[in-house]
Write a protein that holds these residues in place. Structure first.
Motif, PDB file in Angstrom:
ATOM      1  N   ARG A  87       0.832  -1.204   0.000  1.00 62.03           N
ATOM      2  CA  ARG A  87       0.000   0.000   0.000  1.00 62.03           C
ATOM      3  C   ARG A  87       0.872   1.262   0.000  1.00 62.03           C
ATOM      4  O   ARG A  87       0.394   2.352  -0.290  1.00 62.03           O
ATOM      5  N   HIS A  88       2.153   1.112   0.322  1.00 64.74           N
ATOM      6  CA  HIS A  88       3.081   2.249   0.358  1.00 64.74           C
ATOM      7  C   HIS A  88       4.004   2.279  -0.861  1.00 64.74           C
ATOM      8  O   HIS A  88       5.058   2.917  -0.824  1.00 64.74           O
ATOM      9  N   VAL A  89       3.618   1.596  -1.942  1.00 67.40           N
ATOM     10  CA  VAL A  89       4.506   1.443  -3.093  1.00 67.40           C
ATOM     11  C   VAL A  89       4.968   2.776  -3.660  1.00 67.40           C
ATOM     12  O   VAL A  89       6.154   2.961  -3.948  1.00 67.40           O
ATOM     13  N   GLY A  90       4.071   3.731  -3.818  1.00 64.93           N
ATOM     14  CA  GLY A  90       4.446   5.014  -4.413  1.00 64.93           C
ATOM     15  C   GLY A  90       5.491   5.750  -3.609  1.00 64.93           C
ATOM     16  O   GLY A  90       6.471   6.272  -4.165  1.00 64.93           O
ATOM     17  N   ARG A  91       5.318   5.763  -2.299  1.00 67.33           N
ATOM     18  CA  ARG A  91       6.246   6.496  -1.436  1.00 67.33           C
ATOM     19  C   ARG A  91       7.660   5.911  -1.518  1.00 67.33           C
ATOM     20  O   ARG A  91       8.638   6.648  -1.648  1.00 67.33           O
ATOM     21  N   PHE A  92       7.754   4.574  -1.474  1.00 63.01           N
ATOM     22  CA  PHE A  92       9.082   3.971  -1.464  1.00 63.01           C
ATOM     23  C   PHE A  92       9.743   3.988  -2.837  1.00 63.01           C
ATOM     24  O   PHE A  92      10.975   4.044  -2.929  1.00 63.01           O
ATOM     25  N   LEU A  93       8.968   3.958  -3.891  1.00 65.97           N
ATOM     26  CA  LEU A  93       9.577   4.127  -5.211  1.00 65.97           C
ATOM     27  C   LEU A  93      10.134   5.542  -5.363  1.00 65.97           C
ATOM     28  O   LEU A  93      11.217   5.734  -5.922  1.00 65.97           O
ATOM     29  N   ARG A  94       9.416   6.522  -4.846  1.00 65.14           N
ATOM     30  CA  ARG A  94       9.926   7.905  -4.901  1.00 65.14           C
ATOM     31  C   ARG A  94      11.205   8.046  -4.097  1.00 65.14           C
ATOM     32  O   ARG A  94      12.137   8.743  -4.512  1.00 65.14           O
ATOM     33  N   LEU A  95      11.272   7.366  -2.946  1.00 64.44           N
ATOM     34  CA  LEU A  95      12.488   7.412  -2.139  1.00 64.44           C
ATOM     35  C   LEU A  95      13.674   6.831  -2.892  1.00 64.44           C
ATOM     36  O   LEU A  95      14.824   7.221  -2.649  1.00 64.44           O
ATOM     37  N   HIS A  96      13.390   5.933  -3.821  1.00 69.84           N
ATOM     38  CA  HIS A  96      14.457   5.351  -4.650  1.00 69.84           C
ATOM     39  C   HIS A  96      14.526   6.036  -6.011  1.00 69.84           C
ATOM     40  O   HIS A  96      15.047   5.459  -6.967  1.00 69.84           O
ATOM     41  N   GLU A  97      13.999   7.254  -6.053  1.00 69.45           N
ATOM     42  CA  GLU A  97      14.102   8.118  -7.239  1.00 69.45           C
ATOM     43  C   GLU A  97      13.574   7.435  -8.494  1.00 69.45           C
ATOM     44  O   GLU A  97      14.135   7.559  -9.577  1.00 69.45           O
ATOM     45  N   THR A  98      12.470   6.707  -8.327  1.00 65.77           N
ATOM     46  CA  THR A  98      11.823   6.046  -9.458  1.00 65.77           C
ATOM     47  C   THR A  98      10.438   6.651  -9.638  1.00 65.77           C
ATOM     48  O   THR A  98       9.583   6.535  -8.754  1.00 65.77           O
ATOM     49  N   VAL A  99      10.228   7.286 -10.778  1.00 62.80           N
ATOM     50  CA  VAL A  99       8.970   7.989 -11.035  1.00 62.80           C
ATOM     51  C   VAL A  99       7.989   7.122 -11.803  1.00 62.80           C
ATOM     52  O   VAL A  99       6.793   7.096 -11.503  1.00 62.80           O
ATOM     53  N   ALA A 100       8.465   6.414 -12.829  1.00 58.77           N
ATOM     54  CA  ALA A 100       7.587   5.580 -13.656  1.00 58.77           C
ATOM     55  C   ALA A 100       8.225   4.214 -13.858  1.00 58.77           C
ATOM     56  O   ALA A 100       9.445   4.089 -13.979  1.00 58.77           O
ATOM     57  N   VAL A 101       7.384   3.174 -13.884  1.00 59.45           N
ATOM     58  CA  VAL A 101       7.865   1.816 -14.077  1.00 59.45           C
ATOM     59  C   VAL A 101       7.149   1.193 -15.273  1.00 59.45           C
ATOM     60  O   VAL A 101       6.112   1.668 -15.726  1.00 59.45           O
ATOM     61  N   ASP A 102       7.711   0.087 -15.759  1.00 57.70           N
ATOM     62  CA  ASP A 102       7.179  -0.562 -16.958  1.00 57.70           C
ATOM     63  C   ASP A 102       6.222  -1.700 -16.647  1.00 57.70           C
ATOM     64  O   ASP A 102       5.505  -2.166 -17.533  1.00 57.70           O
ATOM     65  N   GLY A 103       6.222  -2.156 -15.411  1.00 56.57           N
ATOM     66  CA  GLY A 103       5.315  -3.239 -15.073  1.00 56.57           C
ATOM     67  C   GLY A 103       5.215  -3.438 -13.571  1.00 56.57           C
ATOM     68  O   GLY A 103       6.167  -3.202 -12.826  1.00 56.57           O
ATOM     69  N   ILE A 104       4.025  -3.859 -13.134  1.00 54.10           N
ATOM     70  CA  ILE A 104       3.748  -4.095 -11.714  1.00 54.10           C
ATOM     71  C   ILE A 104       3.035  -5.437 -11.591  1.00 54.10           C
ATOM     72  O   ILE A 104       2.097  -5.731 -12.338  1.00 54.10           O
ATOM     73  N   LEU A 105       3.482  -6.243 -10.640  1.00 54.70           N
ATOM     74  CA  LEU A 105       2.905  -7.569 -10.398  1.00 54.70           C
ATOM     75  C   LEU A 105       2.510  -7.700  -8.936  1.00 54.70           C
ATOM     76  O   LEU A 105       3.243  -7.261  -8.045  1.00 54.70           O
ATOM     77  N   ALA A 106       1.356  -8.326  -8.692  1.00 57.32           N
ATOM     78  CA  ALA A 106       0.967  -8.669  -7.326  1.00 57.32           C
ATOM     79  C   ALA A 106       0.272 -10.024  -7.332  1.00 57.32           C
ATOM     80  O   ALA A 106      -0.688 -10.232  -8.083  1.00 57.32           O
ATOM     81  N   ASP A 107       0.771 -10.943  -6.518  1.00 59.35           N
ATOM     82  CA  ASP A 107       0.156 -12.245  -6.290  1.00 59.35           C
ATOM     83  C   ASP A 107      -0.433 -12.193  -4.886  1.00 59.35           C
ATOM     84  O   ASP A 107       0.292 -12.224  -3.890  1.00 59.35           O
TER      85      ASP A 107
END
Length: 312
Positions: A87-107
């Protein structure tokens, strides 16, 4: 945490056999130099599959709130492990200086490892405390739910999250029995409910335990928060693949992919004129399910449904 440079992606699937692996990887249409996110790392099966299709400059972020999952990290510099709820994916991606990604998976399934670790309390088949916490750092446990919640709250919980046929009777019995015996252990909890079990006991307790696990971990709330972030995290043409295991999850994913919301059709707005156009396009008109070969190898895949959508 980022691991070292060698790329040993062989995994031990005894922790958790990845469900619909090839279908998921094909659906993500992985770009060799892309950036991907595995929101439910678990045993690492899906992550290893992604790494095998990534080139040297590709990157993978792996989330898992269960501290046990860290032990399954492959020795690969392209993966970064984040020990947090998705649920905190956006915050932690921003902390790692990642703005956009090419794919997201959730099982969204509970791993075989978690079911088989009796002390975690996820399975009615083993003895242990009524715990059920995915994240051991949180305080709410299944014991607290059954020991302190009101009869009305318990009735609603088992009816909505477990689809238990006699949810009202079950709730009343729990409230009565907790005044005379401890419900702290799985054995005690099952003994207290013997008189109200309907039909197949295994199926009945599976529904009861599912309802408690969903509530303890706020699984539907976390899923909603995660899905709402997905369109803003994906690059144009990027894809999201979600594997669900019960109808409550699947309905949320289906509606969000179709309409960008979680509700069924609004009768006061039959043409959807009051809602913004969705930013995702469903790639799978119907959910992808396991074939006969996978069902023989992994009976737990029987209820799995995969849905894929693309950022437009």
């Amino acid at each position: 945490m980022t691991t070292s440079n060698s790329q040993d992606n062989k995994g031990d699937y005894s922790y958790h056999l990845p469900v619909l692996l090839q279908e998921t990887l094909d659906g993500l249409a992985i770009r060799p130099q892309g950036v991907y996110v595995d929101l439910t790392f678990g045993g690492g099966g899906h992550s290893r599959g992604i790494l095998e299709r990534l080139g040297p400059k590709g990157k993978l972020f792996a989330f898992d709130q269960d501290s046990d999952a860290r032990r399954n990290l492959p020795d690969d510099s392209r993966i970064t492990f984040l020990p947090h709820n998705f649920r905190h994916v956006g915050r932690f991606l921003r902390l790692h200086e990642t703005v956009a990604v090419d794919g997201i998976l959730a099982d969204l399934g509970v791993s075989s490892h978690q079911f088989d670790e009796g002390h975690r309390g996820f399975s009615y088949r083993f003895e242990g405390d009524m715990d059920m916490r995915m994240d051991q750092r949180q305080t709410l446990t299944a014991y607290e739910v059954v020991n302190t919640w009101s009869e009305q709250q318990l009735h609603k919980l088992f009816e909505q999250y477990g689809e238990v046929t006699n949810a009202r009777t079950l709730a009343r019995t729990i409230v009565q029995m907790r005044g005379t015996m401890s419900l702290r252990t799985i054995a005690n909890f099952k003994t207290a409910l013997n008189s109200v079990v309907k039909g197949n006991p295994n199926k009945y307790f599976a529904q009861v335990f599912q309802a408690l696990r969903i509530e303890v971990n706020d699984e539907l709330g976390a899923l909603k928060e995660m899905l709402q972030q997905v369109p803003g995290l994906l690059s144009i043409g990027g894809r999201v693949a979600i594997i669900t295991f019960h109808s409550l999850e699947d309905r949320l994913v289906k509606n969000f992919f179709k309409k960008g919301s979680f509700e069924d059709e609004d009768p006061s707005d039959p043409f959807g004129q009051s809602t913004a156009p969705p930013l995702l396009k469903a790639i799978t008109k119907k959910p992808v399910i396991s074939g006969e070969t996978e069902l023989r190898q992994n009976p737990r895949s029987r209820s799995a449904k995969l849905r894929i959508a693309e950022r437009i």
